[in-house]
Design an enzyme around this catalytic site. Structure first.
Site, PDB file in Angstrom:
ATOM      1  N   ASP A  54       9.611   3.576  -7.955  1.00 16.58           N
ATOM      2  CA  ASP A  54       8.663   4.685  -7.927  1.00 16.58           C
ATOM      3  C   ASP A  54       7.633   4.540  -9.050  1.00 16.58           C
ATOM      4  O   ASP A  54       7.731   3.629  -9.876  1.00 16.58           O
ATOM      5  CB  ASP A  54       9.413   6.026  -8.028  1.00 16.58           C
ATOM      6  CG  ASP A  54      10.481   5.989  -9.109  1.00 16.58           C
ATOM      7  OD1 ASP A  54      10.139   5.618 -10.250  1.00 16.58           O
ATOM      8  OD2 ASP A  54      11.664   6.289  -8.822  1.00 16.58           O
ATOM      9  N   ASP A 107      13.221   1.838 -10.454  1.00 16.86           N
ATOM     10  CA  ASP A 107      13.598   3.156  -9.934  1.00 16.86           C
ATOM     11  C   ASP A 107      13.912   4.079 -11.102  1.00 16.86           C
ATOM     12  O   ASP A 107      14.838   3.820 -11.865  1.00 16.86           O
ATOM     13  CB  ASP A 107      14.809   2.999  -9.005  1.00 16.86           C
ATOM     14  CG  ASP A 107      15.380   4.344  -8.569  1.00 16.86           C
ATOM     15  OD1 ASP A 107      14.622   5.344  -8.593  1.00 16.86           O
ATOM     16  OD2 ASP A 107      16.568   4.383  -8.203  1.00 16.86           O
ATOM     17  N   HIS A 149       4.198 -10.001  -0.453  1.00 19.76           N
ATOM     18  CA  HIS A 149       5.268  -9.229   0.193  1.00 19.76           C
ATOM     19  C   HIS A 149       5.471  -9.601   1.658  1.00 19.76           C
ATOM     20  O   HIS A 149       6.278  -8.964   2.336  1.00 19.76           O
ATOM     21  CB  HIS A 149       4.940  -7.746   0.075  1.00 19.76           C
ATOM     22  CG  HIS A 149       3.700  -7.384   0.834  1.00 19.76           C
ATOM     23  ND1 HIS A 149       2.449  -7.851   0.479  1.00 19.76           N
ATOM     24  CD2 HIS A 149       3.513  -6.647   1.941  1.00 19.76           C
ATOM     25  CE1 HIS A 149       1.557  -7.409   1.343  1.00 19.76           C
ATOM     26  NE2 HIS A 149       2.181  -6.671   2.237  1.00 19.76           N
ATOM     27  N   ASP A 150       4.727 -10.571   2.157  1.00 17.15           N
ATOM     28  CA  ASP A 150       4.865 -10.962   3.565  1.00 17.15           C
ATOM     29  C   ASP A 150       5.437 -12.363   3.752  1.00 17.15           C
ATOM     30  O   ASP A 150       5.738 -12.740   4.889  1.00 17.15           O
ATOM     31  CB  ASP A 150       3.491 -10.916   4.264  1.00 17.15           C
ATOM     32  CG  ASP A 150       2.947  -9.498   4.421  1.00 17.15           C
ATOM     33  OD1 ASP A 150       3.761  -8.564   4.592  1.00 17.15           O
ATOM     34  OD2 ASP A 150       1.716  -9.330   4.373  1.00 17.15           O
ATOM     35  N   GLU A 210      -7.682  -8.804   2.784  1.00 13.03           N
ATOM     36  CA  GLU A 210      -6.660  -9.639   3.423  1.00 13.03           C
ATOM     37  C   GLU A 210      -7.212 -10.114   4.757  1.00 13.03           C
ATOM     38  O   GLU A 210      -7.209  -9.386   5.745  1.00 13.03           O
ATOM     39  CB  GLU A 210      -5.368  -8.844   3.663  1.00 13.03           C
ATOM     40  CG  GLU A 210      -4.284  -9.713   4.284  1.00 13.03           C
ATOM     41  CD  GLU A 210      -3.211  -8.944   5.055  1.00 13.03           C
ATOM     42  OE1 GLU A 210      -2.168  -9.536   5.345  1.00 13.03           O
ATOM     43  OE2 GLU A 210      -3.421  -7.758   5.369  1.00 13.03           O
ATOM     44  N   ASP A 219      17.437   7.127  -6.937  1.00 17.42           N
ATOM     45  CA  ASP A 219      17.596   7.186  -5.476  1.00 17.42           C
ATOM     46  C   ASP A 219      17.608   5.793  -4.849  1.00 17.42           C
ATOM     47  O   ASP A 219      17.626   5.651  -3.622  1.00 17.42           O
ATOM     48  CB  ASP A 219      16.519   8.073  -4.826  1.00 17.42           C
ATOM     49  CG  ASP A 219      15.119   7.499  -4.979  1.00 17.42           C
ATOM     50  OD1 ASP A 219      14.956   6.469  -5.674  1.00 17.42           O
ATOM     51  OD2 ASP A 219      14.179   8.083  -4.415  1.00 17.42           O
ATOM     52  N   ASN A 222      14.611   7.504 -10.875  1.00 20.41           N
ATOM     53  CA  ASN A 222      15.413   8.715 -10.626  1.00 20.41           C
ATOM     54  C   ASN A 222      16.707   8.449  -9.858  1.00 20.41           C
ATOM     55  O   ASN A 222      17.335   9.370  -9.357  1.00 20.41           O
ATOM     56  CB  ASN A 222      14.574   9.760  -9.895  1.00 20.41           C
ATOM     57  CG  ASN A 222      14.096   9.258  -8.534  1.00 20.41           C
ATOM     58  OD1 ASN A 222      14.301   8.089  -8.203  1.00 20.41           O
ATOM     59  ND2 ASN A 222      13.482  10.127  -7.761  1.00 20.41           N
ATOM     60  N   ASP A 259      -3.924  -0.318  -2.358  1.00 20.20           N
ATOM     61  CA  ASP A 259      -3.876  -0.997  -1.073  1.00 20.20           C
ATOM     62  C   ASP A 259      -4.433  -0.022  -0.032  1.00 20.20           C
ATOM     63  O   ASP A 259      -3.880   1.059   0.152  1.00 20.20           O
ATOM     64  CB  ASP A 259      -2.402  -1.332  -0.762  1.00 20.20           C
ATOM     65  CG  ASP A 259      -2.257  -2.553   0.120  1.00 20.20           C
ATOM     66  OD1 ASP A 259      -3.062  -2.705   1.038  1.00 20.20           O
ATOM     67  OD2 ASP A 259      -1.309  -3.334  -0.121  1.00 20.20           O
ATOM     68  N   ASP A 301      -6.181  -4.039   3.578  1.00 22.37           N
ATOM     69  CA  ASP A 301      -5.192  -4.549   4.522  1.00 22.37           C
ATOM     70  C   ASP A 301      -5.874  -4.920   5.844  1.00 22.37           C
ATOM     71  O   ASP A 301      -6.631  -4.111   6.404  1.00 22.37           O
ATOM     72  CB  ASP A 301      -4.154  -3.435   4.754  1.00 22.37           C
ATOM     73  CG  ASP A 301      -2.953  -3.895   5.560  1.00 22.37           C
ATOM     74  OD1 ASP A 301      -2.167  -4.686   5.036  1.00 22.37           O
ATOM     75  OD2 ASP A 301      -2.811  -3.449   6.718  1.00 22.37           O
TER      76      ASP A 301
HETATM   77  C1  GLC Z   1      -0.661  -6.628   6.324  1.00 20.75           C
HETATM   78  C2  GLC Z   1       0.398  -6.334   5.305  1.00 20.75           C
HETATM   79  C3  GLC Z   1       1.727  -6.298   5.990  1.00 20.75           C
HETATM   80  C4  GLC Z   1       1.707  -5.199   7.031  1.00 20.75           C
HETATM   81  C5  GLC Z   1       0.548  -5.396   7.994  1.00 20.75           C
HETATM   82  C6  GLC Z   1       0.303  -4.170   8.819  1.00 20.75           C
HETATM   83  O1  GLC Z   1      -0.506  -7.894   6.867  1.00 20.75           O
HETATM   84  O2  GLC Z   1       0.341  -7.267   4.268  1.00 20.75           O
HETATM   85  O3  GLC Z   1       2.770  -6.082   5.078  1.00 20.75           O
HETATM   86  O4  GLC Z   1       2.912  -5.196   7.732  1.00 20.75           O
HETATM   87  O5  GLC Z   1      -0.664  -5.645   7.311  1.00 20.75           O
HETATM   88  O6  GLC Z   1      -0.262  -3.155   8.034  1.00 20.75           O
HETATM   89 CA    CA Z   2      13.160   6.367  -7.155  1.00 23.46          CA
END
Ligand code: GLC
Ligand code: CA
Length: 544
Positions: free
Chosen positions: A38, A30, A331-332, A268, A34, A32, A107, A209
């Site tokens: 970023d 981060d 991230h999932d 994905e 908040d 700035n 993405d 995605d």
């Molecule tokens: C993909 C992403 C996930 C998101 C989902 C809906 O599975 O990796 O994080 O919630 O798509 O876009």
């Molecule tokens: Ca920030």
């Protein structure tokens, strides 16, 4: 355009020979104060990525978004959300990354937009709006029923009633994420324009995605039932994904990418279908995706045999010329250091896992923080941000735990921000942080760095064939990576005890020397046809 690291050979192709690093931008750095990561924050941390030695960065979405799904609900495909910065920041990121030989992957969330996207706002305005057909609208079935039995992955029916226009719209995820209608040529054109927009800005690749959801059955048939726990799992997803129309579309997309040099698309493939389905998206003539994720590694228990089989299946599923890729965390899913936690042995396991990921035949995808064996964060219920966690707590605590701020140092807020971040930092950040691991030559960070450096300079690791040496592994994996100019041997002990791994194929009993090992030993111990490995030893050996 790109500077080379010097060590790279001429035929070095970044997405095939290199290592890709996923950043979850909210949580990386981060700039700035908040409390939210970023783009300027990422730019300020590019040194870390160069030092680690990765080749490319995949940014989870940074487009304008109301953040119902933290950026996976896009309200403008050709802008940057102010919380992350500006298009000028983005251009600076691309330029500074390229100067360091780092590629940038965006993405692309094209199965659905945000409900606040102007296209959807128009689409839902009236039944005769020109954009009505940009999304998927249906009448209810007779008797006031839903159009069919399709389910949202995030819970409940995939259909949302729109009071004003008296029809249902389809959403495969949240109701704030309406599915776009890819059968409409105007939609396809608009989304291909988005791809062109980012290509022209210098982006090197895309992560698509849930691309295999773009097309749905033209007749909207009910999915057949299947035993399962919750709604989405209680049916076979025959009609709401993986439709045949996807293949020609991917070929068109590939042709577009191929008009630019060295561009890449990784898809994905969603979600739990057989691995052959993911493999099919490379295309019969390898003219569709460059790479398709298979998520089997994110589901394996800590057993040598399990990984051995997952690799064998993936190798067998891919057609000749299709290039594999592997991923342990994203991230999932729960971070793999925590999935494979074993008390004091957790870091040792993380090192074995890293050696596996970085010595297989296929492009490794790293997730920010895994290079310091970052653990899954524990987020109290009151602080949950992820809609999945809010809905399914405590059955599923959501995905916040793998999205906690990157711990850079031991200062307040872990050097991530001068203010409290959007998700609390992990409690162990004072010990487990980037600065501390840089100081320690035996850290997980330096192990990753050495593996990545070895991979970059080794033709066998980059391109060599994969040949397992143990047919039914119990505690250890051993395999060769064989290229014409080099053969390397990789041995991984998954157990906390010393093991004698019996090979099914004889190795020449001399001349092997360790190029890298977590155990302090110069020579490989070969006893007859067995390899002696120290507890959790991971080693890569070459022939003298
Ligand atoms: C993909 C992403 C996930 C998101 C989902 C809906 O599975 O990796 O994080 O919630 O798509 O876009
Ligand atoms: Ca920030």
């Amino acid at each position: 355009m790109t500077e080379d690291y010097g060590l790279r050979t001429e035929d070095y192709l970044w997405w095939r020979d290199g290592v890709i690093y996923q950043i979850y931008p909210r949580s990386f750095a981060d700039s700035n104060g908040d409390g939210i990561g970023d783009l300027p924050g990422i730019i300020a941390r590019l040194d870390h990525l160069s030092e680690l030695g990765v080749d490319a960065v995949w940014l989870s979405p940074v487009y304008p978004s109301p953040m119902y799904d933290f950026g996976y609900d896009v309200s403008d495909y050709c802008e940057i959300d102010p919380v992350f910065g500006t298009l000028a920041d983005f251009d600076r990121l691309v330029q500074q990354a390229h100067q360091r030989g780092l590629r940038i992957i965006m993405d692309l969330v094209l199965n659905h937009s945000s409900h606040q996207h102007p296209w959807f706002v128009e689409s839902r305005a009236s039944r005769d709006n020109p954009r009505r057909d940009w999304y998927i609208w249906r009448d209810g079935a007779t008797g006031g029923k839903l159009p069919n039995n399709w389910q949202s992955f995030f819970g409940g029916p995939a259909w949302e009633w729109d009071e004003r226009t008296q029809q249902y719209y389809l959403h495969s995820f949240l109701k704030e994420q309406p599915d776009l209608n890819w059968r409409n040529p105007a939609v396809k054109e608009a989304l291909f324009d988005v791809v062109r927009f980012w290509l022209e800005r210098g982006v090197d690749g895309f992560r698509l995605d849930v691309f295999n959801l773009y097309f749905k059955d033209a007749l909207f048939r009910d999915n057949p039932p299947r035993p399962g726990l919750r709604g989405y799992d209680r049916q076979w997803h025959v009609y709401d994904k993986d439709q045949p129309e996807m293949h020609p579309l991917l070929r068109e997309l590939r042709a577009l990418l191929d008009r630019y040099p060295e561009r890449m698309a990784v898809g994905e493939t969603f979600s739990d279908h057989p691995i052959e389905m993911a493999a099919a998206y490379y295309g019969e003539n390898n003219d569709e995706l460059h790479l398709a994720f298979n998520f089997h590694f994110t589901q394996q228990p800590w057993r040598a045999r399990a990984f051995h089989e997952a690799i064998a299946q993936w190798e067998a599923a891919l057609r000749p010329g299709a290039w594999p890729c592997y991923v342990l965390s994203n991230h999932d899913v729960v971070r793999h250091a925590s999935r494979y936690a074993a008390g004091l042995h957790t870091d040792a396991r993380a090192q074995v896992a890293a050696a596996l990921l970085l010595t297989l035949r296929g492009t490794p995808f790293l997730y920010y923080g895994e290079e310091i064996a970052m653990r899954q964060g524990q987020i109290p219920r009151a602080e949950i941000q992820d809609p999945v966690g809010k809905r399914y707590w405590p059955f599923h605590k959501g995905r916040d735990g793998c999205r906690t701020p990157m711990p850079w140092d031991d200062s307040p807020n872990a050097g991530f921000s001068v203010n409290p971040p959007w998700l609390r930092v992990n409690p162990d950040y004072r010990e487990r942080n980037v600065a501390a691991q840089r100081q320690d030559p035996n850290s997980v960070f330096h192990w990753y760095r050495r593996l990545i450096a070895l991979r970059r300079t080794s033709p066998a690791l980059r391109r060599g064939a994969y040949r397992p040496l143990i047919r039914r592994p119990v505690h250890a994996l051993a395999y060769l990576r064989e290229a014409p100019e080099q053969t390397l041997l990789v041995a991984l002990n998954f157990s906390s005890r010393p093991v004698l791994a019996v090979l099914d194929e004889p190795l020449p009993a001399r001349d092997w020397h360790a190029l890298l090992s977590t155990a302090d030993r110069p020579e490989l111990e070969l006893l007859g046809n067995s390899l002696a490995l120290a507890p959790y030893e991971a080693c890569v050996l070459g022939m003298a």
